[in-house]
Design a protein around this motif. Structure first.
Motif, PDB file in Angstrom:
ATOM      1  N   MET A 136      18.813  40.182  17.319  1.00  0.00           N
ATOM      2  CA  MET A 136      17.550  39.787  16.712  1.00  0.00           C
ATOM      3  C   MET A 136      17.043  40.887  15.775  1.00  0.00           C
ATOM      4  SD  MET A 136      13.959  38.684  18.598  1.00  0.00           S
ATOM      5  CE  MET A 136      14.814  37.699  19.824  1.00  0.00           C
ATOM      6  N   PRO A 137      16.767  40.563  14.505  1.00  0.00           N
ATOM      7  CA  PRO A 137      16.269  41.582  13.578  1.00  0.00           C
ATOM      8  C   PRO A 137      14.884  42.085  13.983  1.00  0.00           C
ATOM      9  CG  PRO A 137      17.009  39.603  12.411  1.00  0.00           C
ATOM     10  CD  PRO A 137      16.945  39.255  13.865  1.00  0.00           C
ATOM     11  N   GLU A 140      20.715  34.826  14.823  1.00  0.00           N
ATOM     12  CA  GLU A 140      19.859  36.005  14.952  1.00  0.00           C
ATOM     13  C   GLU A 140      18.930  35.901  16.158  1.00  0.00           C
ATOM     14  OE1 GLU A 140      17.965  36.462  11.125  1.00  0.00           O
ATOM     15  OE2 GLU A 140      19.650  37.661  10.372  1.00  0.00           O
ATOM     16  N   ARG A 180      11.923  39.786  13.235  1.00  0.00           N
ATOM     17  CA  ARG A 180      11.816  38.639  14.131  1.00  0.00           C
ATOM     18  C   ARG A 180      11.267  39.075  15.493  1.00  0.00           C
ATOM     19  NH1 ARG A 180      16.348  33.872  14.621  1.00  0.00           N
ATOM     20  NH2 ARG A 180      16.036  33.923  12.364  1.00  0.00           N
ATOM     21  N   ALA A 230      24.140  37.466  19.787  1.00  0.00           N
ATOM     22  CA  ALA A 230      23.170  37.530  18.694  1.00  0.00           C
ATOM     23  C   ALA A 230      22.371  38.827  18.743  1.00  0.00           C
ATOM     24  CB  ALA A 230      22.227  36.339  18.768  1.00  0.00           C
TER      25      ALA A 230
END
Length: 358
Positions: A143-144, A105, A147, A141
Motif C-alpha cells: 500500500m502506498p 496496491e 493510500r 500488495a
C-alpha cells in the motif's frame, strides 16, 4: 548461527533460573526496548517501550485484539484477500469478517469508505479494521504512503480502530519500508510486529504497540490468555536484535527471497497458459495468482498435491463464498531450482483445467 547457538547455551547454563522461568506478562524490558529499534527501522520513530506488549507470535496479538475489542456478532472489516490465520481467529470469537475490495496496491480507500458507511447504515458495530499494508499475505500488495493516509483519515472519520499487521514490512526486494499507518496515527492503531520473518518463526515472539488508552485492557487480556510470553525466546530474540547486525541479516534474506521470487515467476511465464495471471510482488513471501473467472482452485489443490506440489486455494483467504479462482504460491523456503520444478509439475494441472486445453 554458531554464535547464536553459543548464546542459547549460555542462557540455559548461566541464566537458567531466569530464562526457564515465568516472566512478566508484558514482556521483558530488554526486548520491549529492542523491538522499538525494529519499529524505528520500519518508520515508527520514538515508540515507547511502556506501550509495547510482547506476545507469543503476532497471531497471539491478533487473538488478543479480537477478544478485547469485539463482542459476538460485531464486524471486523478485512481486506479481500486477507490472512487465513486472522480469519480463523475472528471466527473463533464469533466476529463477522466483512470483506472490502483491494487491488494491486492493497485496500481501495473509496470502497473502504463505502463498506463502512453501509455497515453503519445497517446498524452494525465495527470492532476494527484489520489490514496488512506491506507485502500482504496472501496478495503481496504494498500500500502506498498516500493510500495509508487516506485509510487512516477514513477510519478516523468513521470512528474505527485499525489493527495493522506488519509481518513483512522489512522484506522489500529493492526499496526500504514504507512507514506504517501507526507512524503518524499512533492513537488510532494497534500495531503488530514479529520476529518470525526477520529472525525465526519458531521462537514465537511478536508484539503489539498499543495506544495508551487501550494499553491496560490489552495487557490484561493478553496475560489472561497466555500468562507471559516465553522468557527463553524473549532473551534469545533480544540477543539477536542487540548483539548482531540484524538489519544486514534481513537485507541478505530479502536479496535471497528476490532471487527465489524471480525463479518462480520466470518459470510461471514460461510454463503456464497466458490465461493464468499473477502479480509479481516487490517484497514478502508470496505470489498471488488467478485462474479465469468461474474456476475454483480448491479441486485443483488436490490434483496438484498428487503431482507433488502444494499451493493454497484462494477460498482460504476470504470470508466470501466461492468459487474462488485465486491461489497463493509461497517462495521463501524453497530453493530456486526446486521452485522451477514445482511450476513444471503444476503446469499440467492448471493448464489442463482451462477450457479448450487437452
Amino acid at each position: 548461527m554458531a554464535d547464536l547457538g553459543t548464546i542459547a547455551d549460555e542462557l540455559v547454563a548461566r541464566q537458567g533460573h531466569l530464562s526457564l522461568q515465568y516472566g512478566a506478562g508484558q514482556g521483558t524490558p530488554e526486548l520491549r526496548d529492542a523491538v522499538c529499534s525494529v519499529m524505528a527501522a520500519d518508520g515508527i520513530a520514538g515508540a515507547d517501550p511502556e506501550h509495547v506488549v510482547i506476545t507469543p507470535g503476532s497471531q497471539a496479538a491478533i487473538d488478543t485484539a479480537a477478544r478485547m475489542l469485539g463482542n459476538p456478532g460485531d464486524v471486523v472489516v478485512v481486506e479481500d484477500p486477507t490472512f487465513v490465520g486472522a480469519l480463523n481467529t475472528f471466527n473463533t470469537w464469533e466476529l463477522d469478517a466483512v470483506s472490502t475490495p483491494t487491488d494491486e496496491e492493497g485496500l481501495i480507500p473509496a470502497l473502504l469508505h463505502t463498506t463502512l458507511q453501509q455497515l453503519r447504515a445497517a446498524g452494525r458495530r465495527v470492532a476494527f479494521l484489520y489490514t496488512i499494508p506491506s507485502y500482504a499475505n496472501p496478495s503481496g500488495a504494498l500500500m502506498p504512503a498516500e493510500r495509508r493516509e487516506e485509510v487512516a483519515r477514513i477510519c478516523r472519520e468513521e470512528d474505527v480502530l485499525i489493527v495493522e499487521d506488519n509481518a513483512y514490512g522489512q522484506l522489500g526486494f529493492e526499496d526500504g519500508p514504507v512507514a506504517p499507518i501507526a507512524a503518524a496515527h499512533r492513537d488510532q492503531v494497534i500495531y503488530l510486529g514479529t520476529v518470525s520473518k526477520i529472525f525465526s518463526p519458531g521462537v514465537r515472539i511478536g508484539w503489539a504497540l498499543v495506544p495508551p488508552a487501550l494499553l491496560r485492557e490489552f495487557y490484561l487480556s493478553a496475560e489472561s490468555a497466555f500468562v507471559c510470553p516465553p522468557v527463553f525466546s524473549q532473551m534469545l530474540s533480544t540477543a539477536f536484535l542487540t548483539r548482531f547486525d540484524w538489519q544486514a541479516h534481513v537485507a541478505r534474506c530479502a536479496a535471497e527471497y528476490a532471487l527465489r521470487c524471480d525463479a518462480l515467476v520466470d518459470e510461471m511465464e514460461q510454463s503456464l497458459d497466458p490465461r493464468v495471471t499473477w502479480t509479481r510482488p516487490a517484497g514478502g513471501f508470496f505470489v498471488w495468482s488467478r485462474m479465469p473467472d468461474g474456476l475454483d482452485t480448491l479441486p485443483l489443490m488436490h490434483a496438484a498435491a498428487e503431482a507433488g506440489v502444494v499451493f493454497v486455494p484462494g477460498g482460504a483467504f476470504t470470508p466470501d463464498a466461492g468459487p474462488h479462482p485465486h491461489f497463493r504460491l509461497a517462495f521463501s523456503f524453497v530453493a530456486p531450482e526446486a521452485l522451477r520444478e514445482g511450476v513444471r509439475r503444476l503446469a499440467p494441472v492448471l493448464n489442463g483445467a482451462l477450457p479448450g486445453n487437452p
